[in-house]
Write a protein that holds these residues in place. Structure first.
Motif, PDB file in Angstrom:
ATOM      1  N   LEU A 126       0.841  -1.001   0.295  1.00  0.00           N
ATOM      2  CA  LEU A 126      -0.161  -0.076  -0.039  1.00  0.00           C
ATOM      3  C   LEU A 126       0.846   1.064   0.221  1.00  0.00           C
ATOM      4  CD1 LEU A 126      -2.883  -1.231   2.849  1.00  0.00           C
ATOM      5  CD2 LEU A 126      -3.111  -1.356   0.117  1.00  0.00           C
ATOM      6  N   ARG A 127       1.955   1.140   0.344  1.00  0.00           N
ATOM      7  CA  ARG A 127       2.461   1.670   0.688  1.00  0.00           C
ATOM      8  C   ARG A 127       3.469   2.704  -0.975  1.00  0.00           C
ATOM      9  NH1 ARG A 127       4.007   0.505   5.674  1.00  0.00           N
ATOM     10  NH2 ARG A 127       3.531   1.908   7.295  1.00  0.00           N
ATOM     11  N   GLU A 128       3.833   1.609  -1.461  1.00  0.00           N
ATOM     12  CA  GLU A 128       4.361   1.673  -3.306  1.00  0.00           C
ATOM     13  C   GLU A 128       3.105   2.199  -3.431  1.00  0.00           C
ATOM     14  OE1 GLU A 128       5.645  -2.590  -4.073  1.00  0.00           O
ATOM     15  OE2 GLU A 128       7.336  -2.333  -1.928  1.00  0.00           O
ATOM     16  N   GLU A 129       2.226   1.570  -3.930  1.00  0.00           N
ATOM     17  CA  GLU A 129       1.204   2.113  -4.008  1.00  0.00           C
ATOM     18  C   GLU A 129       0.637   3.766  -4.189  1.00  0.00           C
ATOM     19  OE1 GLU A 129      -1.777   2.658  -6.873  1.00  0.00           O
ATOM     20  OE2 GLU A 129      -0.397   1.145  -6.956  1.00  0.00           O
ATOM     21  N   SER A 130       0.690   4.389  -2.205  1.00  0.00           N
ATOM     22  CA  SER A 130       0.757   5.605  -2.284  1.00  0.00           C
ATOM     23  C   SER A 130       2.274   6.618  -3.318  1.00  0.00           C
ATOM     24  CB  SER A 130       1.073   5.501  -0.774  1.00  0.00           C
ATOM     25  OG  SER A 130       1.130   6.921  -0.294  1.00  0.00           O
ATOM     26  N   ILE A 131       2.826   6.153  -2.827  1.00  0.00           N
ATOM     27  CA  ILE A 131       4.281   6.739  -3.385  1.00  0.00           C
ATOM     28  C   ILE A 131       3.897   6.840  -5.089  1.00  0.00           C
ATOM     29  CG2 ILE A 131       6.649   6.801  -4.351  1.00  0.00           C
ATOM     30  CD1 ILE A 131       6.641   5.027  -1.795  1.00  0.00           C
ATOM     31  N   ARG A 132       3.384   5.801  -5.439  1.00  0.00           N
ATOM     32  CA  ARG A 132       2.688   5.853  -7.129  1.00  0.00           C
ATOM     33  C   ARG A 132       2.023   6.897  -7.355  1.00  0.00           C
ATOM     34  NH1 ARG A 132       3.945   0.501  -7.907  1.00  0.00           N
ATOM     35  NH2 ARG A 132       2.028  -0.631  -6.108  1.00  0.00           N
ATOM     36  N   LYS A 133       0.576   7.084  -6.406  1.00  0.00           N
ATOM     37  CA  LYS A 133       0.207   7.860  -6.421  1.00  0.00           C
ATOM     38  C   LYS A 133       0.477   9.607  -5.716  1.00  0.00           C
ATOM     39  CE  LYS A 133      -3.986   5.587  -7.143  1.00  0.00           C
ATOM     40  NZ  LYS A 133      -4.666   5.954  -9.228  1.00  0.00           N
ATOM     41  N   ARG A 134       1.030   9.894  -5.148  1.00  0.00           N
ATOM     42  CA  ARG A 134       1.910  11.229  -5.303  1.00  0.00           C
ATOM     43  C   ARG A 134       2.497  11.755  -6.656  1.00  0.00           C
ATOM     44  NH1 ARG A 134       2.350  12.742   0.247  1.00  0.00           N
ATOM     45  NH2 ARG A 134       0.905  10.631   1.705  1.00  0.00           N
ATOM     46  N   ALA A 135       3.674  10.633  -6.761  1.00  0.00           N
ATOM     47  CA  ALA A 135       3.756  10.735  -8.223  1.00  0.00           C
ATOM     48  C   ALA A 135       3.042  11.109  -9.236  1.00  0.00           C
ATOM     49  CB  ALA A 135       4.765   9.583  -8.766  1.00  0.00           C
ATOM     50  N   GLN A 136       1.834  10.821  -9.781  1.00  0.00           N
ATOM     51  CA  GLN A 136       0.529  10.820 -10.479  1.00  0.00           C
ATOM     52  C   GLN A 136       0.384  12.516 -10.241  1.00  0.00           C
ATOM     53  OE1 GLN A 136      -1.973   7.326 -10.235  1.00  0.00           O
ATOM     54  NE2 GLN A 136      -1.004   6.085 -11.566  1.00  0.00           N
ATOM     55  N   ILE A 137       0.182  12.891  -8.766  1.00  0.00           N
ATOM     56  CA  ILE A 137      -0.256  14.231  -8.675  1.00  0.00           C
ATOM     57  C   ILE A 137       1.102  14.846  -9.024  1.00  0.00           C
ATOM     58  CG2 ILE A 137      -0.584  15.770  -6.986  1.00  0.00           C
ATOM     59  CD1 ILE A 137      -2.057  12.858  -5.241  1.00  0.00           C
ATOM     60  N   LYS A 138       1.750  14.725  -8.601  1.00  0.00           N
ATOM     61  CA  LYS A 138       3.301  15.918  -8.778  1.00  0.00           C
ATOM     62  C   LYS A 138       3.587  15.963 -11.068  1.00  0.00           C
ATOM     63  CE  LYS A 138       6.181  15.353  -5.267  1.00  0.00           C
ATOM     64  NZ  LYS A 138       7.287  15.533  -4.597  1.00  0.00           N
ATOM     65  N   MET A 139       3.403  14.443 -11.454  1.00  0.00           N
ATOM     66  CA  MET A 139       3.306  14.444 -12.707  1.00  0.00           C
ATOM     67  C   MET A 139       2.210  15.599 -13.329  1.00  0.00           C
ATOM     68  SD  MET A 139       6.451  13.347 -14.216  1.00  0.00           S
ATOM     69  CE  MET A 139       5.564  13.109 -15.661  1.00  0.00           C
ATOM     70  N   ALA A 140       1.317  15.622 -12.644  1.00  0.00           N
ATOM     71  CA  ALA A 140      -0.490  16.734 -13.351  1.00  0.00           C
ATOM     72  C   ALA A 140       0.079  18.008 -13.210  1.00  0.00           C
ATOM     73  CB  ALA A 140      -1.668  15.730 -12.483  1.00  0.00           C
ATOM     74  N   LEU A 141       1.041  18.070 -11.873  1.00  0.00           N
ATOM     75  CA  LEU A 141       0.426  19.659 -11.197  1.00  0.00           C
ATOM     76  C   LEU A 141       2.020  20.273 -12.642  1.00  0.00           C
ATOM     77  CD1 LEU A 141       1.208  19.172  -7.454  1.00  0.00           C
ATOM     78  CD2 LEU A 141      -0.736  20.605  -9.300  1.00  0.00           C
ATOM     79  N   LEU A 142       2.829  19.275 -12.850  1.00  0.00           N
ATOM     80  CA  LEU A 142       4.047  19.668 -13.846  1.00  0.00           C
ATOM     81  C   LEU A 142       3.437  19.269 -14.740  1.00  0.00           C
ATOM     82  CD1 LEU A 142       7.123  19.041 -12.879  1.00  0.00           C
ATOM     83  CD2 LEU A 142       7.175  17.967 -14.923  1.00  0.00           C
ATOM     84  N   ALA A 143       1.999  19.248 -15.115  1.00  0.00           N
ATOM     85  CA  ALA A 143       1.298  18.705 -16.633  1.00  0.00           C
ATOM     86  C   ALA A 143       0.689  20.081 -16.977  1.00  0.00           C
ATOM     87  CB  ALA A 143       1.064  17.932 -17.282  1.00  0.00           C
ATOM     88  N   ILE A 144       0.339  20.800 -16.205  1.00  0.00           N
ATOM     89  CA  ILE A 144      -0.416  22.049 -15.538  1.00  0.00           C
ATOM     90  C   ILE A 144       1.270  22.949 -16.261  1.00  0.00           C
ATOM     91  CG2 ILE A 144      -1.577  23.307 -14.614  1.00  0.00           C
ATOM     92  CD1 ILE A 144      -3.019  20.913 -13.402  1.00  0.00           C
ATOM     93  N   SER A 145       1.404  23.141 -15.346  1.00  0.00           N
ATOM     94  CA  SER A 145       2.649  24.526 -15.572  1.00  0.00           C
ATOM     95  C   SER A 145       3.613  24.256 -16.706  1.00  0.00           C
ATOM     96  CB  SER A 145       4.068  23.937 -14.172  1.00  0.00           C
ATOM     97  OG  SER A 145       4.781  24.393 -14.552  1.00  0.00           O
TER      98      SER A 145
END
Length: 160
Positions: A126-145
């Motif tokens: 579950l922690r690994e999945e949480s890390i992947r979700k955080r990375a997806q959030i960062k990538m989406a924010l980076l895409a906006i930027s």
């Protein structure tokens, strides 16, 4: 000239719509998934701590309370009575779903160790999945930027 302004306005609206879509995806999907994962991880940690506490209690029984111990037992309506536990060779252990099994102290310790290992592995997944979700959030924010930077660059080129 009017055509260029209306084209720029249309492109800006499309850009704003895409950013809104990405932001909604971040807030509605990714952050909600992350919240649920963190809730599950918290529950796993609580379960792990209960089994660790069980093992510590069992070790205390074996080393310091071989002859039993005195305690108070709630007999209902917060009325307590003194009790003495003399036989310490078998205990009841909740194995899940409020099912209790009688075990020796050593069996209960082994059970506790196994449950901690299993719960830790599941929690790690579950922690690994949480890390992947955080990375997806960062990538989406980076895409906006990046999208905003590209629009600014295009606007700067059109002005020149």
């Amino acid at each position: 000239m009017q055509y260029i302004l209306s084209e720029n306005s249309r492109l800006q609206q499309a850009h704003d719509a895409k950013i809104t879509q990405i932001e909604e995806f971040i807030n509605d999907v990714l952050k909600e998934d992350l919240r649920q994962l963190e809730t599950c991880i918290r529950q796993y940690n609580e379960d792990i701590m209960e089994y660790v506490q069980l093992k510590n209690t069992l070790e205390t029984f074996e080393t310091h309370l071989k002859d039993g111990y005195k305690t108070q037992i709630n007999i209902g309506s917060n009325v307590f009575m003194q009790a003495r536990v003399r036989q310490m060779d078998r205990i009841l252990v909740n194995v899940g779903k409020d099912v209790y099994i009688e075990m020796s102290l050593s069996e209960a310790e082994k059970f506790s160790d196994v449950r901690v290992k299993i719960l830790t592995k599941e929690s790690d997944v579950l922690r690994e999945e949480s890390i992947r979700k955080r990375a997806q959030i960062k990538m989406a924010l980076l895409a906006i930027s990046e999208r905003a930077n590209l629009i600014q660059q295009e606007d700067g080129q059109q002005v020149n």
